[in-house]
Design an enzyme around this catalytic site. Structure first.
Site, PDB file in Angstrom:
ATOM      1  N   LYS A  96       0.848  -1.194   0.000  1.00 35.87           N
ATOM      2  CA  LYS A  96       0.000   0.000   0.000  1.00 35.87           C
ATOM      3  C   LYS A  96       0.891   1.254   0.000  1.00 35.87           C
ATOM      4  O   LYS A  96       0.657   2.200  -0.752  1.00 35.87           O
ATOM      5  CB  LYS A  96      -0.829  -0.028   1.286  1.00 35.87           C
ATOM      6  CG  LYS A  96      -2.085   0.784   1.253  1.00 35.87           C
ATOM      7  CD  LYS A  96      -2.585   0.952   2.685  1.00 35.87           C
ATOM      8  CE  LYS A  96      -3.896   0.320   2.932  1.00 35.87           C
ATOM      9  NZ  LYS A  96      -4.486   0.720   4.231  1.00 35.87           N
ATOM     10  N   ASP A 117      -7.604   3.904   4.712  1.00 28.35           N
ATOM     11  CA  ASP A 117      -8.264   2.650   5.040  1.00 28.35           C
ATOM     12  C   ASP A 117      -9.096   2.243   3.838  1.00 28.35           C
ATOM     13  O   ASP A 117      -9.745   3.088   3.204  1.00 28.35           O
ATOM     14  CB  ASP A 117      -9.145   2.785   6.284  1.00 28.35           C
ATOM     15  CG  ASP A 117      -9.413   1.428   6.910  1.00 28.35           C
ATOM     16  OD1 ASP A 117      -8.448   0.786   7.362  1.00 28.35           O
ATOM     17  OD2 ASP A 117     -10.578   0.985   6.936  1.00 28.35           O
ATOM     18  N   SER A 118      -9.034   0.965   3.525  1.00 31.13           N
ATOM     19  CA  SER A 118      -9.687   0.520   2.293  1.00 31.13           C
ATOM     20  C   SER A 118     -10.231  -0.881   2.467  1.00 31.13           C
ATOM     21  O   SER A 118      -9.961  -1.545   3.463  1.00 31.13           O
ATOM     22  CB  SER A 118      -8.669   0.555   1.148  1.00 31.13           C
ATOM     23  OG  SER A 118      -7.440   0.000   1.562  1.00 31.13           O
ATOM     24  N   PHE A 130      -1.335  -6.518  -4.456  1.00 29.28           N
ATOM     25  CA  PHE A 130      -1.475  -7.193  -3.163  1.00 29.28           C
ATOM     26  C   PHE A 130      -2.945  -7.494  -2.910  1.00 29.28           C
ATOM     27  O   PHE A 130      -3.805  -7.198  -3.752  1.00 29.28           O
ATOM     28  CB  PHE A 130      -0.895  -6.318  -2.036  1.00 29.28           C
ATOM     29  CG  PHE A 130      -1.694  -5.060  -1.758  1.00 29.28           C
ATOM     30  CD1 PHE A 130      -1.592  -3.956  -2.583  1.00 29.28           C
ATOM     31  CD2 PHE A 130      -2.553  -4.989  -0.670  1.00 29.28           C
ATOM     32  CE1 PHE A 130      -2.334  -2.809  -2.334  1.00 29.28           C
ATOM     33  CE2 PHE A 130      -3.298  -3.847  -0.399  1.00 29.28           C
ATOM     34  CZ  PHE A 130      -3.187  -2.752  -1.234  1.00 29.28           C
ATOM     35  N   GLY A 131      -3.201  -8.079  -1.751  1.00 34.19           N
ATOM     36  CA  GLY A 131      -4.580  -8.290  -1.306  1.00 34.19           C
ATOM     37  C   GLY A 131      -5.431  -9.045  -2.327  1.00 34.19           C
ATOM     38  O   GLY A 131      -5.075 -10.126  -2.798  1.00 34.19           O
ATOM     39  N   TYR A 132      -6.551  -8.426  -2.676  1.00 31.78           N
ATOM     40  CA  TYR A 132      -7.525  -9.078  -3.553  1.00 31.78           C
ATOM     41  C   TYR A 132      -7.255  -8.836  -5.041  1.00 31.78           C
ATOM     42  O   TYR A 132      -8.077  -9.210  -5.884  1.00 31.78           O
ATOM     43  CB  TYR A 132      -8.947  -8.622  -3.177  1.00 31.78           C
ATOM     44  CG  TYR A 132      -9.301  -8.959  -1.746  1.00 31.78           C
ATOM     45  CD1 TYR A 132      -9.773 -10.229  -1.409  1.00 31.78           C
ATOM     46  CD2 TYR A 132      -9.099  -8.050  -0.718  1.00 31.78           C
ATOM     47  CE1 TYR A 132     -10.055 -10.563  -0.096  1.00 31.78           C
ATOM     48  CE2 TYR A 132      -9.372  -8.371   0.604  1.00 31.78           C
ATOM     49  CZ  TYR A 132      -9.849  -9.627   0.900  1.00 31.78           C
ATOM     50  OH  TYR A 132     -10.113  -9.962   2.208  1.00 31.78           O
ATOM     51  N   ASP A 133      -6.123  -8.215  -5.373  1.00 32.26           N
ATOM     52  CA  ASP A 133      -5.821  -7.927  -6.785  1.00 32.26           C
ATOM     53  C   ASP A 133      -5.904  -9.163  -7.697  1.00 32.26           C
ATOM     54  O   ASP A 133      -6.379  -9.044  -8.829  1.00 32.26           O
ATOM     55  CB  ASP A 133      -4.439  -7.268  -6.927  1.00 32.26           C
ATOM     56  CG  ASP A 133      -4.436  -5.820  -6.456  1.00 32.26           C
ATOM     57  OD1 ASP A 133      -5.535  -5.249  -6.284  1.00 32.26           O
ATOM     58  OD2 ASP A 133      -3.341  -5.257  -6.265  1.00 32.26           O
ATOM     59  N   LYS A 162      -2.596   0.087 -12.699  1.00 31.36           N
ATOM     60  CA  LYS A 162      -3.495   0.002 -11.533  1.00 31.36           C
ATOM     61  C   LYS A 162      -3.596   1.383 -10.871  1.00 31.36           C
ATOM     62  O   LYS A 162      -4.688   1.847 -10.537  1.00 31.36           O
ATOM     63  CB  LYS A 162      -2.973  -1.031 -10.518  1.00 31.36           C
ATOM     64  CG  LYS A 162      -3.841  -1.054  -9.261  1.00 31.36           C
ATOM     65  CD  LYS A 162      -3.363  -1.966  -8.160  1.00 31.36           C
ATOM     66  CE  LYS A 162      -4.243  -1.766  -6.925  1.00 31.36           C
ATOM     67  NZ  LYS A 162      -3.794  -2.503  -5.745  1.00 31.36           N
TER      68      LYS A 162
HETATM   69  P1  ITT Z   1      -2.706  -0.468   7.280  1.00 30.20           P
HETATM   70  O1  ITT Z   1      -3.967  -0.523   8.128  1.00 30.20           O
HETATM   71  O2  ITT Z   1      -1.468  -0.620   8.085  1.00 30.20           O
HETATM   72  O3  ITT Z   1      -2.679   0.694   6.355  1.00 30.20           O
HETATM   73  P2  ITT Z   1      -3.823  -2.896   6.101  1.00 30.20           P
HETATM   74  O4  ITT Z   1      -3.368  -3.881   5.072  1.00 30.20           O
HETATM   75  O5  ITT Z   1      -4.237  -3.449   7.450  1.00 30.20           O
HETATM   76  O6  ITT Z   1      -2.698  -1.760   6.291  1.00 30.20           O
HETATM   77  P3  ITT Z   1      -6.497  -1.865   5.717  1.00 30.20           P
HETATM   78  O7  ITT Z   1      -6.829  -2.056   7.158  1.00 30.20           O
HETATM   79  O8  ITT Z   1      -6.852  -0.577   5.054  1.00 30.20           O
HETATM   80  O9  ITT Z   1      -4.945  -2.053   5.441  1.00 30.20           O
HETATM   81  O10 ITT Z   1      -7.114  -3.068   4.922  1.00 30.20           O
HETATM   82  C1  ITT Z   1      -7.283  -2.990   3.567  1.00 30.20           C
HETATM   83  C2  ITT Z   1      -7.382  -4.385   3.009  1.00 30.20           C
HETATM   84  O11 ITT Z   1      -8.301  -4.330   1.897  1.00 30.20           O
HETATM   85  C3  ITT Z   1      -6.037  -4.827   2.432  1.00 30.20           C
HETATM   86  O12 ITT Z   1      -5.247  -5.527   3.361  1.00 30.20           O
HETATM   87  C4  ITT Z   1      -6.486  -5.697   1.272  1.00 30.20           C
HETATM   88  O13 ITT Z   1      -6.811  -6.966   1.745  1.00 30.20           O
HETATM   89  C5  ITT Z   1      -7.751  -4.988   0.790  1.00 30.20           C
HETATM   90  N1  ITT Z   1      -7.400  -3.995  -0.258  1.00 30.20           N
HETATM   91  C6  ITT Z   1      -7.460  -2.633  -0.145  1.00 30.20           C
HETATM   92  N2  ITT Z   1      -7.017  -2.042  -1.257  1.00 30.20           N
HETATM   93  C7  ITT Z   1      -6.639  -3.040  -2.084  1.00 30.20           C
HETATM   94  C8  ITT Z   1      -6.086  -3.069  -3.372  1.00 30.20           C
HETATM   95  O14 ITT Z   1      -5.762  -1.945  -4.013  1.00 30.20           O
HETATM   96  N3  ITT Z   1      -5.839  -4.254  -3.917  1.00 30.20           N
HETATM   97  C9  ITT Z   1      -6.121  -5.385  -3.273  1.00 30.20           C
HETATM   98  N4  ITT Z   1      -6.624  -5.460  -2.048  1.00 30.20           N
HETATM   99  C10 ITT Z   1      -6.896  -4.294  -1.437  1.00 30.20           C
END
Ligand code: ITT
Length: 200
Positions: A14, A68-69, A149-152, A172
């Site tokens: 992120k 937050d996302s 990362f994540g759900y990408d 992206k």
């Molecule tokens: P911080 O709180 O430390 O910033 P985190 O990973 O815990 O980091 P969040 O609480 O905001 O972040 O959770 C966001 C989650 O949503 C993130 O871990 C992913 O699983 C998902 N996510 C958000 N944006 C994304 C993206 O651009 N691509 C893929 N997954 C995403």
């Protein structure tokens, strides 16, 4: 002189995206080097983003950006939403597998999804600025690609036929929820800096 903003995140992927986006506004992003010791809530992205940013501002006396996302599936009433990072313990791959398993319980047409991001910039001079962005798309049947990362790997943006994890990072960043949220908050921040310079 390039302005530096500290980013209240522990997520390195992120952070890299945020750094690349704010650079376009001649602002350099920096990790604070301390743990963001906050308990994220389940109420709203905005509240969590503000908690993260204000933790840094009050601890270090600097302007800070928190984000937050999450991803929401309308057919699952918005699940997993604010708990996207933690609805299942383990890795991103584990959460992708868990979400795909839930999707199997839905009708084949119910694969719509939306990424949402809230950005809050807390100011050392007091107050805060906010930005919101979303990216609409659908959930693929299987994970594909290794960028991001994540759900990408399981998310295909509207207008595309590939997952976000198969797109180059700058592509992206040109369409993402994060980009839109940051753009909105950073534009206000650039104005704030100008005003601040006039007054001091
Ligand atoms: P911080 O709180 O430390 O910033 P985190 O990973 O815990 O980091 P969040 O609480 O905001 O972040 O959770 C966001 C989650 O949503 C993130 O871990 C992913 O699983 C998902 N996510 C958000 N944006 C994304 C993206 O651009 N691509 C893929 N997954 C995403």
């Amino acid at each position: 002189m390039m302005r530096t903003i500290f980013v209240a995140t522990g997520n390195a992927s992120k952070f890299k995206e945020i750094k690349d986006i704010v650079q376009r506004y001649d602002i350099s992003a920096q990790m604070p080097g301390i743990e963001i010791d906050v308990q994220e809530g389940v109420v709203s992205y905005e509240e969590n983003a503000r908690l993260k940013a204000s933790y840094l501002t009050s601890k270090l006396g600097i302007d800070a950006l928190g984000e937050d996302s999450g991803i929401e599936i309308p057919a699952l009433n918005g699940f997993p939403g604010v708990i996207s990072a933690r609805f299942v313990e383990g890795s991103d791959q584990d959460r992708n597998a868990a979400l795909l398993a839930k999707m199997q319980l839905l009708k084949p047409g119910d694969r719509k999804a939306v990424f949402k991001a809230f950005v809050v910039i807390t100011l050392k001079s007091g107050g805060y600025l906010t930005g919101y962005g979303e990216l609409r798309g659908r959930i693929n049947d299987i994970p594909m690609g290794s960028n991001g990362f994540g759900y990408d790997p399981i998310f295909i943006p509207d207008g595309y036929d590939r997952t976000l994890a198969l797109l180059p990072g700058d592509e992206k960043n040109s369409i993402s929820h994060r980009r839109k949220a940051i753009e909105s908050a950073i534009k206000q921040y650039v104005e704030h800096i100008k005003q601040f310079k006039i007054q001091h």
